[in-house]
Structures are given as C-alpha cells and as structure tokens.
Motif scaffolding. Structure first.
Motif, PDB file in Angstrom:
ATOM      1  N   LEU A  32       0.830  -1.211   0.000  1.00  0.00           N
ATOM      2  CA  LEU A  32       0.000   0.000   0.000  1.00  0.00           C
ATOM      3  C   LEU A  32       0.865   1.262   0.000  1.00  0.00           C
ATOM      4  CD1 LEU A  32      -2.847  -0.975   2.476  1.00  0.00           C
ATOM      5  CD2 LEU A  32      -2.931  -0.870  -0.021  1.00  0.00           C
ATOM      6  N   LEU A  33       2.059   1.158   0.571  1.00  0.00           N
ATOM      7  CA  LEU A  33       2.964   2.317   0.546  1.00  0.00           C
ATOM      8  C   LEU A  33       3.411   2.626  -0.877  1.00  0.00           C
ATOM      9  CD1 LEU A  33       5.098   1.690   3.750  1.00  0.00           C
ATOM     10  CD2 LEU A  33       3.329   3.404   3.408  1.00  0.00           C
ATOM     11  N   ASP A  34       3.485   1.611  -1.723  1.00  0.00           N
ATOM     12  CA  ASP A  34       3.770   1.860  -3.142  1.00  0.00           C
ATOM     13  C   ASP A  34       2.659   2.692  -3.771  1.00  0.00           C
ATOM     14  OD1 ASP A  34       6.237   0.620  -3.488  1.00  0.00           O
ATOM     15  OD2 ASP A  34       5.321  -1.339  -3.859  1.00  0.00           O
ATOM     16  N   VAL A  35       1.428   2.358  -3.443  1.00  0.00           N
ATOM     17  CA  VAL A  35       0.285   3.093  -3.980  1.00  0.00           C
ATOM     18  C   VAL A  35       0.315   4.546  -3.495  1.00  0.00           C
ATOM     19  CG1 VAL A  35      -2.239   3.225  -4.026  1.00  0.00           C
ATOM     20  CG2 VAL A  35      -1.104   1.006  -4.172  1.00  0.00           C
ATOM     21  N   VAL A  36       0.618   4.737  -2.216  1.00  0.00           N
ATOM     22  CA  VAL A  36       0.716   6.093  -1.662  1.00  0.00           C
ATOM     23  C   VAL A  36       1.817   6.868  -2.378  1.00  0.00           C
ATOM     24  CG1 VAL A  36       1.331   7.413   0.413  1.00  0.00           C
ATOM     25  CG2 VAL A  36      -0.246   5.501   0.575  1.00  0.00           C
ATOM     26  N   GLY A  37       2.975   6.236  -2.545  1.00  0.00           N
ATOM     27  CA  GLY A  37       4.099   6.894  -3.213  1.00  0.00           C
ATOM     28  C   GLY A  37       3.785   7.260  -4.651  1.00  0.00           C
ATOM     29  N   ILE A  38       3.121   6.361  -5.359  1.00  0.00           N
ATOM     30  CA  ILE A  38       2.760   6.647  -6.752  1.00  0.00           C
ATOM     31  C   ILE A  38       1.732   7.770  -6.812  1.00  0.00           C
ATOM     32  CG2 ILE A  38       1.611   5.679  -8.791  1.00  0.00           C
ATOM     33  CD1 ILE A  38       3.074   3.038  -8.071  1.00  0.00           C
ATOM     34  N   GLY A  39       0.800   7.776  -5.869  1.00  0.00           N
ATOM     35  CA  GLY A  39      -0.165   8.875  -5.802  1.00  0.00           C
ATOM     36  C   GLY A  39       0.517  10.208  -5.542  1.00  0.00           C
ATOM     37  N   LEU A  40       1.511  10.208  -4.671  1.00  0.00           N
ATOM     38  CA  LEU A  40       2.263  11.439  -4.402  1.00  0.00           C
ATOM     39  C   LEU A  40       3.085  11.877  -5.615  1.00  0.00           C
ATOM     40  CD1 LEU A  40       3.412  10.762  -0.736  1.00  0.00           C
ATOM     41  CD2 LEU A  40       1.757  12.467  -1.509  1.00  0.00           C
ATOM     42  N   ILE A  41       3.592  10.922  -6.371  1.00  0.00           N
ATOM     43  CA  ILE A  41       4.307  11.280  -7.601  1.00  0.00           C
ATOM     44  C   ILE A  41       3.347  11.934  -8.585  1.00  0.00           C
ATOM     45  CG2 ILE A  41       5.454  10.307  -9.643  1.00  0.00           C
ATOM     46  CD1 ILE A  41       6.819   8.317  -7.749  1.00  0.00           C
ATOM     47  N   GLY A  42       2.124  11.408  -8.659  1.00  0.00           N
ATOM     48  CA  GLY A  42       1.112  12.040  -9.503  1.00  0.00           C
ATOM     49  C   GLY A  42       0.789  13.449  -9.041  1.00  0.00           C
ATOM     50  N   LEU A  43       0.728  13.637  -7.730  1.00  0.00           N
ATOM     51  CA  LEU A  43       0.491  14.967  -7.164  1.00  0.00           C
ATOM     52  C   LEU A  43       1.624  15.920  -7.551  1.00  0.00           C
ATOM     53  CD1 LEU A  43      -1.175  16.790  -5.232  1.00  0.00           C
ATOM     54  CD2 LEU A  43       0.300  15.958  -3.400  1.00  0.00           C
ATOM     55  N   ILE A  44       2.857  15.446  -7.437  1.00  0.00           N
ATOM     56  CA  ILE A  44       4.009  16.276  -7.799  1.00  0.00           C
ATOM     57  C   ILE A  44       3.948  16.649  -9.283  1.00  0.00           C
ATOM     58  CG2 ILE A  44       6.522  16.249  -8.090  1.00  0.00           C
ATOM     59  CD1 ILE A  44       6.628  14.535  -5.529  1.00  0.00           C
ATOM     60  N   ALA A  45       3.612  15.671 -10.115  1.00  0.00           N
ATOM     61  CA  ALA A  45       3.514  15.948 -11.556  1.00  0.00           C
ATOM     62  C   ALA A  45       2.404  16.955 -11.841  1.00  0.00           C
ATOM     63  CB  ALA A  45       3.271  14.657 -12.322  1.00  0.00           C
ATOM     64  N   GLY A  46       1.263  16.782 -11.159  1.00  0.00           N
ATOM     65  CA  GLY A  46       0.157  17.727 -11.364  1.00  0.00           C
ATOM     66  C   GLY A  46       0.520  19.135 -10.945  1.00  0.00           C
ATOM     67  N   ILE A  47       1.195  19.250  -9.821  1.00  0.00           N
ATOM     68  CA  ILE A  47       1.622  20.575  -9.344  1.00  0.00           C
ATOM     69  C   ILE A  47       2.635  21.166 -10.306  1.00  0.00           C
ATOM     70  CG2 ILE A  47       2.926  21.741  -7.529  1.00  0.00           C
ATOM     71  CD1 ILE A  47       1.582  19.848  -5.523  1.00  0.00           C
ATOM     72  N   GLY A  48       3.573  20.313 -10.737  1.00  0.00           N
ATOM     73  CA  GLY A  48       4.598  20.818 -11.653  1.00  0.00           C
ATOM     74  C   GLY A  48       4.019  21.314 -12.957  1.00  0.00           C
ATOM     75  N   VAL A  49       3.065  20.586 -13.501  1.00  0.00           N
ATOM     76  CA  VAL A  49       2.470  20.988 -14.775  1.00  0.00           C
ATOM     77  C   VAL A  49       1.615  22.231 -14.609  1.00  0.00           C
ATOM     78  CG1 VAL A  49       0.742  20.281 -16.493  1.00  0.00           C
ATOM     79  CG2 VAL A  49       2.548  18.707 -15.825  1.00  0.00           C
ATOM     80  N   SER A  50       0.789  22.284 -13.570  1.00  0.00           N
ATOM     81  CA  SER A  50      -0.128  23.410 -13.436  1.00  0.00           C
ATOM     82  C   SER A  50       0.557  24.684 -12.965  1.00  0.00           C
ATOM     83  CB  SER A  50      -1.271  23.060 -12.488  1.00  0.00           C
ATOM     84  OG  SER A  50      -0.798  22.947 -11.173  1.00  0.00           O
ATOM     85  N   GLN A  51       1.564  24.566 -12.135  1.00  0.00           N
ATOM     86  CA  GLN A  51       2.166  25.771 -11.582  1.00  0.00           C
ATOM     87  C   GLN A  51       3.418  26.207 -12.327  1.00  0.00           C
ATOM     88  OE1 GLN A  51       2.801  25.459  -7.377  1.00  0.00           O
ATOM     89  NE2 GLN A  51       0.632  25.258  -6.923  1.00  0.00           N
ATOM     90  N   TYR A  52       4.207  25.267 -12.740  1.00  0.00           N
ATOM     91  CA  TYR A  52       5.491  25.643 -13.324  1.00  0.00           C
ATOM     92  C   TYR A  52       5.528  25.450 -14.831  1.00  0.00           C
ATOM     93  CZ  TYR A  52       6.708  25.607  -8.463  1.00  0.00           C
ATOM     94  OH  TYR A  52       6.722  25.854  -7.126  1.00  0.00           O
ATOM     95  N   GLY A  53       4.545  24.768 -15.373  1.00  0.00           N
ATOM     96  CA  GLY A  53       4.514  24.542 -16.806  1.00  0.00           C
ATOM     97  C   GLY A  53       3.633  25.534 -17.550  1.00  0.00           C
ATOM     98  N   SER A  54       2.904  26.348 -16.829  1.00  0.00           N
ATOM     99  CA  SER A  54       2.019  27.302 -17.501  1.00  0.00           C
ATOM    100  C   SER A  54       2.840  28.446 -18.084  1.00  0.00           C
ATOM    101  CB  SER A  54       0.975  27.833 -16.514  1.00  0.00           C
ATOM    102  OG  SER A  54       1.605  28.586 -15.505  1.00  0.00           O
ATOM    103  N   ALA A  55       2.309  29.031 -19.119  1.00  0.00           N
ATOM    104  CA  ALA A  55       3.018  30.112 -19.803  1.00  0.00           C
ATOM    105  C   ALA A  55       3.179  31.326 -18.900  1.00  0.00           C
ATOM    106  CB  ALA A  55       2.254  30.499 -21.064  1.00  0.00           C
ATOM    107  N   SER A  56       2.203  31.562 -18.049  1.00  0.00           N
ATOM    108  CA  SER A  56       2.285  32.740 -17.176  1.00  0.00           C
ATOM    109  C   SER A  56       3.195  32.498 -15.974  1.00  0.00           C
ATOM    110  CB  SER A  56       0.886  33.133 -16.690  1.00  0.00           C
ATOM    111  OG  SER A  56       0.366  32.082 -15.888  1.00  0.00           O
ATOM    112  N   GLY A  57       3.496  31.211 -15.684  1.00  0.00           N
ATOM    113  CA  GLY A  57       4.348  30.896 -14.535  1.00  0.00           C
ATOM    114  C   GLY A  57       3.663  31.193 -13.218  1.00  0.00           C
TER     115      GLY A  57
END
Length: 161
Positions: A32-57
C-alpha cells in the motif's frame, strides 16, 4: 495445494501461526505504501504541470478529485519530493525487514521439525531404523522439512504479497 499448505500449517504451534500470518499480512500491507508513493508522484507531476509549466508561470492552486490544494512554492515542492523519497525508502526497509523476519521464522520452524523427525527416527529400535534406506532416512530428516515448510510457507507468503 491447499491441503498441503493446511497440513504444513497444522505442524506449527499457535504462536508460530500467529507470527507467520502477522508477518505475511504486514509484508502485504507494505504494498500500500507503493500506492501512496505513486499517488504522491502524480500529485508532484500535477503541481509541476499546473504551476510551473504554464506560460504565465503563475502559482495557481491545484484541484484534484474536487479538492483544491493551495499553491505551493518551489521549496515546498522539494519537500514533497523528499517526502515521497522517504515513503519509498520506508517501504523498502520495511519489506526487507519483514522478509528477513519471515525467513528466520520459517528456518526456525524447519530446523525444529527436522529435529523432531530425527529424534523420532533415532529413538526407535534399530530394527525400525533398518527398514529405511539411507536415502529415505536422509530425505525424511532434510528434504521433507524443506518441502513442507520452506517451500510451501515461503511461496504462500510470496503469493500474498
């Protein structure tokens, strides 16, 4: 197969069975810790794309499953990555520890039962010992316990996790 597993488990004491099943369950739960870790990686990717990948920054909040997460700074993102690393390290350490304890338990059970078989065979009369060939005698003491305990119990634990 189930009959063989049940038979092997019947040779264990109550304490050994409880310990064995506890280790198997906890080792399975480390998945289950693998599932938690993968979910957190998805969270990191989502944050990275929405906050740091946007054109406006911009630092716009992230919305996941209807939950709005506040904007996070680069330092906060770094701490989140470190937390994910700690989750995976804890999972790996726990899995290794539980596997070690399980292997030690099964080895103790195997050697204890091999001793019981040897004691039973050697405490009998010489005539009862002579009825077995050397290979049968050797297999009864060593091979039978390997198949009955190490093979079956470790395979059950592996399948469960």
């Amino acid at each position: 197969m189930f009959a063989a597993v049940r038979l092997s488990l019947s040779f264990l004491t109550r304490k050994q069975r409880v310990t064995y099943f506890s280790l198997v369950v906890f080792r399975s739960l480390t998945g289950l810790l693998d599932v938690v870790g993968i979910g957190l990686i998805g969270l990191i990717a989502g944050i990275g794309v929405s906050q740091y990948g946007s054109a406006s920054g911009g630092r716009s909040p992230v919305k996941i499953l209807g939950i709005t997460l506040p904007a996070i700074t680069s330092e906060g993102l770094l701490w989140l990555v470190i937390f994910v690393l700690v989750v995976f390290l804890f999972k790996a350490s726990a899995a290794i520890f539980l596997s070690w304890k399980l292997t030690a338990l099964v080895a103790d059970i195997e050697s204890e039962n091999a001793g019981k078989i040897a004691d039973y065979l050697l405490r009998g009369s010489l005539d009862s010992v002579k009825q077995f060939s050397k290979a049968e005698f050797q297999w009864a003491i060593t091979g039978s316990t390997i198949f009955a305990f190490t093979g079956l119990l470790n395979n059950v634990a592996t399948l469960a996790s």
